[in-house]
Write a protein that holds these residues in place. Structure first.
Motif, PDB file in Angstrom:
ATOM      1  N   ASP A 667     -28.990   0.723   1.857  1.00  0.00           N
ATOM      2  CA  ASP A 667     -29.564   0.037   0.688  1.00  0.00           C
ATOM      3  C   ASP A 667     -29.041   0.716  -0.572  1.00  0.00           C
ATOM      4  OD1 ASP A 667     -31.231  -0.689  -1.493  1.00  0.00           O
ATOM      5  OD2 ASP A 667     -32.864  -1.211  -0.144  1.00  0.00           O
ATOM      6  N   PRO A 668     -28.194   0.006  -1.380  1.00  0.00           N
ATOM      7  CA  PRO A 668     -27.561   0.679  -2.529  1.00  0.00           C
ATOM      8  C   PRO A 668     -28.573   1.158  -3.568  1.00  0.00           C
ATOM      9  CG  PRO A 668     -27.165  -1.702  -2.583  1.00  0.00           C
ATOM     10  CD  PRO A 668     -27.752  -1.400  -1.252  1.00  0.00           C
ATOM     11  N   ASN A 669     -29.596   0.359  -3.855  1.00  0.00           N
ATOM     12  CA  ASN A 669     -30.575   0.778  -4.857  1.00  0.00           C
ATOM     13  C   ASN A 669     -31.317   2.036  -4.424  1.00  0.00           C
ATOM     14  OD1 ASN A 669     -30.470  -1.174  -7.073  1.00  0.00           O
ATOM     15  ND2 ASN A 669     -31.037  -2.677  -5.514  1.00  0.00           N
ATOM     16  N   LEU A 670     -31.646   2.104  -3.128  1.00  0.00           N
ATOM     17  CA  LEU A 670     -32.358   3.263  -2.609  1.00  0.00           C
ATOM     18  C   LEU A 670     -31.481   4.512  -2.682  1.00  0.00           C
ATOM     19  CD1 LEU A 670     -35.166   3.702  -1.524  1.00  0.00           C
ATOM     20  CD2 LEU A 670     -34.344   3.158   0.764  1.00  0.00           C
ATOM     21  N   ILE A 671     -30.217   4.356  -2.335  1.00  0.00           N
ATOM     22  CA  ILE A 671     -29.280   5.484  -2.416  1.00  0.00           C
ATOM     23  C   ILE A 671     -29.142   5.951  -3.873  1.00  0.00           C
ATOM     24  CG2 ILE A 671     -26.857   6.164  -2.103  1.00  0.00           C
ATOM     25  CD1 ILE A 671     -26.800   4.186   0.289  1.00  0.00           C
ATOM     26  N   CYS A 672     -29.050   4.988  -4.788  1.00  0.00           N
ATOM     27  CA  CYS A 672     -28.928   5.331  -6.208  1.00  0.00           C
ATOM     28  C   CYS A 672     -30.157   6.079  -6.703  1.00  0.00           C
ATOM     29  CB  CYS A 672     -28.727   4.066  -7.031  1.00  0.00           C
ATOM     30  SG  CYS A 672     -27.141   3.252  -6.782  1.00  0.00           S
ATOM     31  N   LEU A 673     -31.328   5.588  -6.333  1.00  0.00           N
ATOM     32  CA  LEU A 673     -32.564   6.204  -6.794  1.00  0.00           C
ATOM     33  C   LEU A 673     -32.666   7.639  -6.302  1.00  0.00           C
ATOM     34  CD1 LEU A 673     -35.151   5.689  -8.369  1.00  0.00           C
ATOM     35  CD2 LEU A 673     -36.184   4.797  -6.279  1.00  0.00           C
ATOM     36  N   LEU A 674     -32.347   7.885  -5.054  1.00  0.00           N
ATOM     37  CA  LEU A 674     -32.412   9.241  -4.507  1.00  0.00           C
ATOM     38  C   LEU A 674     -31.368  10.146  -5.166  1.00  0.00           C
ATOM     39  CD1 LEU A 674     -33.182   8.312  -0.850  1.00  0.00           C
ATOM     40  CD2 LEU A 674     -34.400  10.075  -2.111  1.00  0.00           C
ATOM     41  N   SER A 694     -23.837  13.890  -7.942  1.00  0.00           N
ATOM     42  CA  SER A 694     -24.855  12.920  -7.508  1.00  0.00           C
ATOM     43  C   SER A 694     -24.923  11.733  -8.462  1.00  0.00           C
ATOM     44  CB  SER A 694     -26.228  13.587  -7.428  1.00  0.00           C
ATOM     45  OG  SER A 694     -26.264  14.547  -6.413  1.00  0.00           O
ATOM     46  N   ILE A 695     -24.856  12.012  -9.754  1.00  0.00           N
ATOM     47  CA  ILE A 695     -24.992  10.909 -10.719  1.00  0.00           C
ATOM     48  C   ILE A 695     -23.757  10.031 -10.707  1.00  0.00           C
ATOM     49  CG2 ILE A 695     -24.034  11.730 -12.938  1.00  0.00           C
ATOM     50  CD1 ILE A 695     -27.538  10.277 -12.337  1.00  0.00           C
ATOM     51  N   GLU A 696     -22.584  10.609 -10.489  1.00  0.00           N
ATOM     52  CA  GLU A 696     -21.362   9.792 -10.434  1.00  0.00           C
ATOM     53  C   GLU A 696     -21.375   8.908  -9.191  1.00  0.00           C
ATOM     54  OE1 GLU A 696     -19.340   9.278 -12.732  1.00  0.00           O
ATOM     55  OE2 GLU A 696     -20.013  10.876 -14.084  1.00  0.00           O
ATOM     56  N   GLU A 697     -21.804   9.457  -8.069  1.00  0.00           N
ATOM     57  CA  GLU A 697     -21.906   8.645  -6.858  1.00  0.00           C
ATOM     58  C   GLU A 697     -22.889   7.488  -7.063  1.00  0.00           C
ATOM     59  OE1 GLU A 697     -23.555   8.864  -2.248  1.00  0.00           O
ATOM     60  OE2 GLU A 697     -23.260  10.726  -3.371  1.00  0.00           O
ATOM     61  N   GLY A 698     -24.040   7.823  -7.676  1.00  0.00           N
ATOM     62  CA  GLY A 698     -25.035   6.794  -7.912  1.00  0.00           C
ATOM     63  C   GLY A 698     -24.541   5.715  -8.854  1.00  0.00           C
ATOM     64  N   LEU A 699     -23.891   6.125  -9.945  1.00  0.00           N
ATOM     65  CA  LEU A 699     -23.417   5.149 -10.925  1.00  0.00           C
ATOM     66  C   LEU A 699     -22.339   4.236 -10.345  1.00  0.00           C
ATOM     67  CD1 LEU A 699     -23.308   7.200 -14.259  1.00  0.00           C
ATOM     68  CD2 LEU A 699     -24.563   5.064 -13.855  1.00  0.00           C
ATOM     69  N   GLN A 700     -21.427   4.814  -9.552  1.00  0.00           N
ATOM     70  CA  GLN A 700     -20.375   4.006  -8.946  1.00  0.00           C
ATOM     71  C   GLN A 700     -20.981   2.908  -8.056  1.00  0.00           C
ATOM     72  OE1 GLN A 700     -17.563   6.322  -6.723  1.00  0.00           O
ATOM     73  NE2 GLN A 700     -16.238   4.572  -6.250  1.00  0.00           N
ATOM     74  N   LEU A 701     -21.984   3.274  -7.287  1.00  0.00           N
ATOM     75  CA  LEU A 701     -22.639   2.307  -6.399  1.00  0.00           C
ATOM     76  C   LEU A 701     -23.476   1.313  -7.210  1.00  0.00           C
ATOM     77  CD1 LEU A 701     -22.899   1.670  -3.376  1.00  0.00           C
ATOM     78  CD2 LEU A 701     -24.898   3.171  -3.309  1.00  0.00           C
ATOM     79  N   ALA A 702     -24.165   1.805  -8.254  1.00  0.00           N
ATOM     80  CA  ALA A 702     -25.049   0.944  -9.049  1.00  0.00           C
ATOM     81  C   ALA A 702     -24.261  -0.101  -9.821  1.00  0.00           C
ATOM     82  CB  ALA A 702     -25.873   1.794 -10.007  1.00  0.00           C
ATOM     83  N   GLU A 703     -23.113   0.292 -10.360  1.00  0.00           N
ATOM     84  CA  GLU A 703     -22.321  -0.664 -11.125  1.00  0.00           C
ATOM     85  C   GLU A 703     -21.825  -1.803 -10.251  1.00  0.00           C
ATOM     86  OE1 GLU A 703     -19.369   1.798 -12.883  1.00  0.00           O
ATOM     87  OE2 GLU A 703     -20.737   2.640 -14.390  1.00  0.00           O
ATOM     88  N   ALA A 704     -21.640  -1.525  -8.959  1.00  0.00           N
ATOM     89  CA  ALA A 704     -21.147  -2.560  -8.047  1.00  0.00           C
ATOM     90  C   ALA A 704     -22.280  -3.358  -7.410  1.00  0.00           C
ATOM     91  CB  ALA A 704     -20.281  -1.912  -6.947  1.00  0.00           C
ATOM     92  N   HIS A 705     -23.380  -2.689  -7.064  1.00  0.00           N
ATOM     93  CA  HIS A 705     -24.421  -3.357  -6.271  1.00  0.00           C
ATOM     94  C   HIS A 705     -25.844  -3.190  -6.814  1.00  0.00           C
ATOM     95  CE1 HIS A 705     -21.350  -3.872  -3.191  1.00  0.00           C
ATOM     96  NE2 HIS A 705     -21.096  -2.565  -3.246  1.00  0.00           N
ATOM     97  N   GLY A 706     -26.058  -2.319  -7.793  1.00  0.00           N
ATOM     98  CA  GLY A 706     -27.432  -1.983  -8.184  1.00  0.00           C
ATOM     99  C   GLY A 706     -28.005  -2.904  -9.241  1.00  0.00           C
ATOM    100  N   SER A 707     -29.287  -2.750  -9.468  1.00  0.00           N
ATOM    101  CA  SER A 707     -29.977  -3.532 -10.490  1.00  0.00           C
ATOM    102  C   SER A 707     -29.799  -2.872 -11.849  1.00  0.00           C
ATOM    103  CB  SER A 707     -31.469  -3.619 -10.162  1.00  0.00           C
ATOM    104  OG  SER A 707     -32.085  -2.350 -10.338  1.00  0.00           O
ATOM    105  N   ASN A 708     -30.088  -3.633 -12.923  1.00  0.00           N
ATOM    106  CA  ASN A 708     -30.029  -3.071 -14.272  1.00  0.00           C
ATOM    107  C   ASN A 708     -31.010  -1.908 -14.433  1.00  0.00           C
ATOM    108  OD1 ASN A 708     -28.048  -4.835 -15.087  1.00  0.00           O
ATOM    109  ND2 ASN A 708     -29.469  -6.284 -16.042  1.00  0.00           N
TER     110      ASN A 708
END
Length: 923
Positions: A667-674, A694-708
């Motif tokens: 789940d991309p949002n869950l991964i981003c949040l953690l 951690s923040i770069e990994e999260g941002l890369q995933l969020a920009e592709a699949h995450g919510s605003n």
């Protein structure tokens, strides 16, 4: 000294109803007579009293002459349709307070009471007024002694006289006071406390004082057992008995078991004897047909049909009779007015002056005094007394039993034993009915009147804590006809039904819930029903839309009212199904985050300790996806709560472990949040490489699949890295502004302004910092939080930091002083340690090195005790201040004083911090 004259038209209600237009003309003529003759005799009309007046005279002789003149003029007036108006009058002389054109005091009240005893056309004087008249009697005026009578609401007895004059009638019936009205009301043994609102309503129902309304023929008081319906009935009957010249009669039904015995109970009270030619119902109707009486049918619930039938027939046959009934449920007869009697109002706070304002506490205190245990009614026991009254739902009988227990237990000891209240509260009067001698017997009485299905549903509903909706009840009690049975339980006063935003909301008084829970356990069905309750709330709390700020607010508002039910479900889950408890605790992350961080941490930690195997021993790549989801949310929740409480290293470890299960779910949002939580915790302890990756990994995933919402959160955290690691204020501001553009709601969340406050502080823009703090406090004020103290404290702590950094040291100390105790109460020991350090820094700046060293030592020991590291920014400030301190003290002395500080526990450390800081606001 003044003489007061009160007048009133006798039988005016009947005249207004029968001749409304003519009565209006007659009243105008009546008013004109009084308005002319009272001033002619040197009197002043103080005010109109509806169908009469209140007048005042400087001389009693003039008042007597005015009364005679008015009665003569009224007798000579031609009244047409209404017939002669019969006006009753009362005179009394005494002192009164004059204020705003009116008079106040006992003398005024006594004159009004005297008038109320007079018959139409009769003038009554008190012995005081009569004696003064006789000192200089007007021609033809005399008096006839009527004896000493008790006046309603006034102490002692008053001597009364009838004013005599040759032109006035002098043949009137004997005076009827409350003492002379035939009745069988029991003597009052204890003070009647509270119920002012219910008394006002009830008296108005029984004795109508408005000309355009009828009296209520049948009023039924309903409510749970022990709420004082009988005492209220009798107290009201005493207050209105003068309106029932043919008697006020109490018919007690509690001891009866046979419906056929109800008519005989009425005959016994009225002193009638049934004969073959005069059966009971016919005899009752015949006797009461022309009488104006009040019948009180007490405790009708077990004989509802028999009572209702007899009352209905009696009211039809006797038009002047009224009935006051008490029951657990309405009688359901035509013309019935139902007045629900709630428990006594409870204390709104635990401050002594507020505690004593509560009717429940006033009753508890009075009965404690009567039991010889008044020593316990004191400010130091305010909290325990308030909680006893709340735990007993303000039920008068339960409070009286608890007060009796003060002979052998302190308030705190009683409070400790209320989970076993049915064994504790057995202190009823030995002479009372058996059902009133123990709390258990009181509820047994109502429970035994239920049928089997009603009992079963009552038992099963006891699994709800804090209430339920009808849909919840249907889901948790699928074998019961909830739509039919639940309204029946509400009608029988065993369930409380109140309108809510989404329909009716149902609940128990806690005492009835405990009783029903005990019966459920005896039935052997408790585990099954509690399991359904747990399953319902697991489903109720699940959501797949955790990635939108607006949705989160809606979800919070859905969950918050069910907090007590959720706690009950968690308790059962820990006992029977730890994995379900862990899932439920993880589903409640939103609730824990908004004001209940310490409680949430405790629940999740307990559940994790009972789940086997523990997450640390599970292969994240092969784990079942459903179990992985439960572990992910539980670890995310605990990690975020540990971070919120200042335990950053522990929060970091949980969040990293949670990530391993999140990858399994994909789940991309869950991964981003953690990743965001990992980054936040890493920033706080200065591990900026971990935070950055951690923040770069999260941002890369969020920009592709995450919510605003998630993307904006990560951008804010990246801005914090810019501030903390690089001191790049401009770069941080750009990132944070982009975050707000992605999700504008972020800036309006309770923590949304903290990044901007940090920017303003690092820019030393103190005025902007103060503005942002004020905005943040307003957001918290308007937020839907369960316990806002943490967020208020966080913003107020920022206010303290701003003033300290700006050099306003006294202002900073005052603000810190208000916060440090609150942080301790919330279980936020790392925040307490930080404030101890802030106090120490101020001491350094004020040139108090020994005080600073002790406070630094106390803070250091507390941080070691709870495992709380400083943040990077805190560490930098700390290092600079300790460096200054070392230049102010000899190394040996510094070490010695520092160690003394380390020996202080948290309470002594707080006391030392507050020694020079006024904890009250100075603004």
């Amino acid at each position: 000294m003044q003489t007061f004259l009160f007048t009133d038209i006798a039988d005016s209600t009947r005249l207004w109803q029968r001749f409304p237009e003519a009565m209006s003309r007659s009243l105008a003529a009546h008013d004109a007579i009084l308005a002319r003759l009272i001033p002619e005799h040197r009197g002043r009309i103080v005010k109109s009293t509806g169908d009469g007046v209140h007048a005042a005279f400087d001389q009693v002789r003039q008042a007597a002459l005015a009364a005679v003149a008015v009665q003569q003029a009224l007798a000579e007036q031609h009244w047409k349709e209404t017939g002669p108006l019969q006006v009753r009058m009362g005179l009394h002389t005494g002192d009164a307070e004059q204020r705003d054109g009116d008079y106040y005091g006992t003398a005024v009240n006594k004159a009004a009471r005297v008038m109320s005893l007079a018959a139409g056309g009769q003038v009554l004087l008190t012995d005081v007024a009569h004696a003064l008249v006789q000192e200089n009697p007007p021609p033809g005026v005399g008096g006839r002694e009527l004896g000493k009578l008790r006046l309603k609401g006034l102490a002692g007895k008053t001597g009364l006289y009838q004013l005599l004059h040759p032109d006035l009638p002098d043949n009137f019936p004997p005076l009827r006071t409350g003492d002379s009205i035939p009745n069988n009301l029991p003597e009052r043994m204890t003070p009647f406390i509270g119920r002012e609102r219910e008394m006002d309503i009830l008296v108005n129902y029984l004795v109508d004082t408005d000309a355009d309304q009828d009296r209520r023929r049948l009023v039924t008081l309903i409510g749970p057992g022990g709420t004082g319906k009988t005492r209220l009935s009798i107290h009201a009957a005493r207050a209105v008995r003068e309106a029932f010249p043919d008697g006020v009669w109490l018919i007690e039904l509690a001891a009866l078991t046979d419906p056929q015995a109800v008519p005989q109970a009425v005959l016994d009270v009225l002193g009638l004897q049934e004969t073959p030619d005069s059966p009971a119902l016919k005899l009752i109707a015949s006797y009461l047909k022309a009488r104006q009486a009040l019948l009180i049918f007490d405790n009708c619930e077990h004989l509802v049909e028999a009572s209702a039938g007899l009352i209905e027939q009696t009211l039809k046959a006797a038009p002047l009779v009224q009935v006051l009934a008490s029951s657990r449920e309405a009688l359901g007869t035509y013309g019935e007015t139902v007045l629900r009697i709630p428990s006594l109002p409870l204390p709104e706070s635990e401050e002594w002056e507020h505690v004593l304002e509560s009717e429940a506490v006033r009753l508890f205190a009075d009965r404690a005094e009567a039991a010889g245990a008044g020593r316990w009614i004191s400010p130091e026991h305010a909290q325990a007394i308030a909680q006893i009254c709340r735990r007993l739902d303000g039920i008068p009988l339960a409070l009286e039993m608890a007060a009796a227990r003060l002979r052998v237990f302190s308030p705190a000891q009683i409070l400790e034993r209320l989970d076993d209240r049915f064994r504790l509260l057995t202190g009823g009067s030995r002479t009372a009915l058996p059902r009133l001698q123990t709390l258990q017997a009181l509820i047994d009485w109502s429970y035994d009147l239920l049928d089997g299905e009603e009992k079963a549903l009552l038992q099963e509903l006891s699994v709800f804590a804090g209430g339920w909706t009808i849909d919840m009840a249907m889901d948790v009690c699928p074998e019961r006809d909830v739509l039919t049975l639940l309204p029946q339980l509400a009608e029988k006063s065993l369930v409380v039904a109140e309108p809510g935003e989404e329909g009716m909301h149902f609940s128990f008084l806690e005492t009835i819930r405990q009783y029903a829970r005990d019966r459920l356990m005896e039935s052997g069905r408790s585990a099954e029903v509690r399991g359904r309750h747990l399953a319902y709330f697991l489903s109720f709390t699940r959501t797949d839309s955790y990635w939108d700020q607006a949705y989160l607010e809606t979800h919070f508002l859905k969950l918050a009212p069910q907090l007590e039910n959720l706690r009950a479900a968690l308790n059962w889950g820990l006992e029977s199904d730890p994995l379900a408890a862990l899932e439920l605790a993880g589903n409640m992350t939103l609730l824990w985050s908004f004001g209940l961080a310490k409680e949430g941490l405790d629940w999740i930690t307990q559940a994790l300790a009972r789940v086997r195997p523990e997450p640390e021993r599970v292969d994240a790549e092969t784990i079942d996806p459903e179990r992985a989801r439960i572990f992910t949310w539980a670890l995310l929740s605990r990690g975020s709560l540990l971070f919120a409480l200042g335990r950053n290293r522990d929060g970091l470890e949980d969040s990293k472990l949670g990530l391993t299960f999140a990858y399994r779910l994909g789940d991309p949002n869950l991964i981003c949040l953690l990743n965001g939580i990992v980054a936040l915790a890493s920033i706080q302890i200065g591990e900026f490489k971990t935070a950055q990756s951690s923040i770069e990994e999260g941002l890369q995933l969020a920009e592709a699949h995450g919510s605003n919402y998630v993307n904006g959160m990560l951008l804010n955290i990246k801005g914090l890295i810019k501030l903390s690691a690089e001191r790049d204020i401009a770069g941080a501001r750009v990132l944070m502004e982009r975050a707000v553009e992605l999700d504008p709601a972020t800036a309006k969340s309770v923590t949304g302004l903290f990044p901007l406050i940090k920017i303003a502080n690092l820019s030393q823009d103190w005025e902007r910092s103060r503005q942002l703090v004020a905005m943040g406090l307003q957001i918290v004020e308007e937020a839907y939080d369960l316990d806002k103290r943490r967020f208020f404290n966080m913003y107020n702590a920022e206010r303290g930091h701003i003033e300290r950094l700006a050099g306003n040291l006294d202002a900073a100390e005052h603000m810190y002083g208000r916060l440090i105790v609150s942080y301790k109460e919330l279980g936020m020991e790392p925040a307490v340690a930080n404030l101890l350090e802030c106090f120490a820094m101020i001491a350094v700046q004020k040139g108090r090195p020994r005080r600073a060293a002790r406070l630094f030592g106390a803070a250091e020991a507390l941080r070691e005790q709870v495992g709380a590291d400083m943040t990077m920014l805190e560490r930098m400030e700390y290092g600079m201040s300790v460096g200054q301190l070392k230049g102010m003290m000899d190394a040996g002395e510094l070490d010695s004083v520092w160690k003394k500080g380390r020996n202080l526990d948290i309470d002594k450390g707080i006391a030392l911090a507050l020694e020079y800081a006024n904890p009250e606001p100075d603004d």
